[in-house]
Design an enzyme around this catalytic site. Structure first.
Site, PDB file in Angstrom:
ATOM      1  N   ASP A 126       0.813  -1.212   0.000  1.00  0.00           N
ATOM      2  CA  ASP A 126       0.000   0.000   0.000  1.00  0.00           C
ATOM      3  C   ASP A 126       0.854   1.274   0.000  1.00  0.00           C
ATOM      4  OD1 ASP A 126      -2.290   1.484   0.100  1.00  0.00           O
ATOM      5  OD2 ASP A 126      -2.654   1.180   2.237  1.00  0.00           O
ATOM      6  N   HIS A 127       0.351   2.295  -0.650  1.00  0.00           N
ATOM      7  CA  HIS A 127       1.004   3.612  -0.666  1.00  0.00           C
ATOM      8  C   HIS A 127       2.478   3.541  -1.051  1.00  0.00           C
ATOM      9  CE1 HIS A 127      -2.108   6.456   0.564  1.00  0.00           C
ATOM     10  NE2 HIS A 127      -2.634   5.438   1.206  1.00  0.00           N
ATOM     11  N   GLU A 177      -3.721  -0.298  -8.077  1.00  0.00           N
ATOM     12  CA  GLU A 177      -4.549   0.803  -7.572  1.00  0.00           C
ATOM     13  C   GLU A 177      -3.765   2.111  -7.612  1.00  0.00           C
ATOM     14  OE1 GLU A 177      -6.970   0.183  -4.054  1.00  0.00           O
ATOM     15  OE2 GLU A 177      -6.422   2.145  -3.258  1.00  0.00           O
ATOM     16  N   LYS A 209      -8.837   9.375  10.703  1.00  0.00           N
ATOM     17  CA  LYS A 209      -8.598   8.008  11.147  1.00  0.00           C
ATOM     18  C   LYS A 209      -9.471   7.680  12.359  1.00  0.00           C
ATOM     19  CE  LYS A 209      -5.018   7.809   8.321  1.00  0.00           C
ATOM     20  NZ  LYS A 209      -4.969   6.975   7.137  1.00  0.00           N
ATOM     21  N   HIS A 234     -10.140   4.654   1.311  1.00  0.00           N
ATOM     22  CA  HIS A 234      -9.097   4.527   2.344  1.00  0.00           C
ATOM     23  C   HIS A 234      -9.607   5.110   3.658  1.00  0.00           C
ATOM     24  CE1 HIS A 234      -5.387   4.033  -0.463  1.00  0.00           C
ATOM     25  NE2 HIS A 234      -6.473   3.525  -1.017  1.00  0.00           N
TER      26      HIS A 234
HETATM   27 ZN   LIG Z   1      -4.604   5.862   1.778  1.00  0.00          ZN
END
Ligand SMILES: [Zn+2]
Length: 455
Positions: A156-157, A256, A298, A331
């Protein structure tokens, strides 16, 4: 199973893990403080470990590390990750490395494809882990649970080719490219920047008016397409470079693009331009993560106007259908109950979560070791100011750490130093109370179900 228990009565075996390969039995067992792979009979591959003779049988006791995980993957195809493609899916990031069985049960209950090995480069730095360890923990969790319905692995990222390379080496089959370091919001030297990617004259001829569906058109006016192209030209070049690398090295994979950590919401025209340009160069994406309107902080619910978000989701969804289809990826998707019914309207979607599993782990700590939990909270408060910098603009101003309300954010962003200081103690408690941890995870993720109602 009976033979395993007879040979090693001091071990606690996980019944769902038992596999038979010809004359050989393989199973996962728990000793006092760790898990081991037990192989009875002739080793079907070169596993590292110790061998013992018990009652005339060869018994191998092997560590559950990455090397042995790879050997096991070579024997048992269900342990190899694969792409999710267009299935509804949830990314279950696991910073503790102990949550996979709980994630599997949650995914089963939701009826979604689980992405079980998922960490970002930032999380790896903060938890001092690497992609191989993340993959290894997911593989052992899948083996333990005897889960054979397929799972994904999402690096991811990623924003450098070196990170992509490391993820490929660890066996990942999903790659999320974060292009935010490549964006350029300044308006100087427009045409120089545009020329990095394409011919300015051609672009202006090409980008006029697109009818996505009747009643929803994208109209590019004046030098608008140049401004968008200038903003994204370096990002586009980077994505194409990564794509070529992956096509060559991996073959089938989820791809992605994430823009969710940019400072401004992604406009429908930006989304359209970016993905269309990639498509024209042969790049196929599985999912796209725009920055939506409102705030996705978050560990707390969505902050913003739900009607606006609904329209925003609909526009991005229609563009994804027009150019793809590919999925929208959400996300920071955990703990956002107010938006789940909206996601069901634009499915299938991918929902990415990570910190929420860590918070469920802390619930287990709070329940069984309240003193340890208090120490964690005090420590988290003391490092919060420093740690929140990595999340600029995402976090409110809570004062006290806790598992309710905004106090969650303190615990959420301080996981790096907390795991460094208390990681061993946390692991011991979770290991001891693993079934409780799994049930809490299953229950917690049950809250996502409204997002997957309409299929
Ligand atoms: Zn993200």
């Amino acid at each position: 199973m009976e033979e395993l228990r007879r040979l090693l009565p001091e071990f606690q075996f996980y019944p769902k893990s038992v596999q038979q390969i010809r004359e050989t039995t393989l199973a996962l067992a728990k000793t006092e403080d760790r898990e081991v792979l037990v192989i009875v009979g002739k080793k079907p591959a070169k596993f590292e470990g110790k061998v013992r003779k018990i009652n005339g049988r060869r018994v191998h006791i092997c560590p559950t590390d990455f090397r042995n995980a790879k050997k096991l993957q070579s024997l048992l195809p269900f342990l190899r990750p694969k792409p999710s493609w267009l299935r509804s899916s949830v990314g279950f990031g696991d910073r503790t490395g102990l949550a996979t069985p709980g994630h599997i049960r949650a995914a089963r209950a939701l009826g979604v494809f689980p992405v079980l090995a998922q960490q970002s480069s930032r999380e790896l730095r903060k938890t001092r882990r690497n992609f191989e360890q993340v993959m290894s923990r997911a593989v052992w969790g899948v083996f333990k649970e005897g889960y054979q319905d397929g799972f994904g692995a999402d690096a991811d990222h990623l924003s450098t080719l070196e990170e992509v390379r490391k993820a490929v080496r660890a066996g990942f089959t999903g790659f999320t490219i974060d292009v935010s370091p490549y964006l350029d919001y300044s308006e100087s030297n427009l045409l120089v920047k545009v020329s990095r990617w394409s011919s300015p004259a051609e672009l202006q001829r090409d980008y006029k008016r697109f009818e996505i569906v009747p009643g929803f058109e994208l109209v590019f006016e004046g030098d608008e397409v140049w401004r968008i192209c200038a903003r994204f030209s370096r990002a586009l070049n980077f994505v194409v470079k990564v794509w070529k690398f992956l096509i060559d090295k991996v073959g089938d994979f989820d791809f992605e693009i994430s823009l969710d950590e940019t400072s401004e919401p992604t406009s429908p025209k930006e989304h359209f331009f970016f993905v269309r340009e990639l498509k024209l160069r042969g790049v196929k994406i599985t999912s796209f993560a725009p920055r939506f309107v409102g705030k996705f902080e978050k560990a707390v619910d969505y902050k913003g106007d739900l009607e606006k978000l609904k329209e925003n989701l609909r526009q991005h969804y229609l563009i994804a259908q027009y150019l793809g289809p590919y999925k929208l990826s959400i996300h920071s998707g955990s703990d956002k109950p107010s938006i789940y019914p909206l996601l069901a309207e634009v499915g299938p979607v991918h929902i990415k979560t990570s910190g929420t599993t860590y918070l469920v782990a802390l619930e287990v700590i709070q329940q069984y070791e309240p003193n340890l939990f208090s120490r964690i909270c005090r420590f988290a408060e003391s490092v919060y100011e420093k740690e929140k910098k990595a999340y600029e603009g995402l976090i409110g101003a809570p004062k006290k750490a806790g598992l309710e309300g905004e106090g969650r954010q303190i615990l959420h962003v301080t996981y790096g130093p907390v795991l460094k200081k208390f990681g061993r103690e946390i692991t011991q408690v979770l290991f001891k109370h693993e079934e409780e941890f799994y049930s809490k995870l299953e229950k917690h993720f049950g809250a996502l179900s409204p997002a997957f109602k309409k299929q």
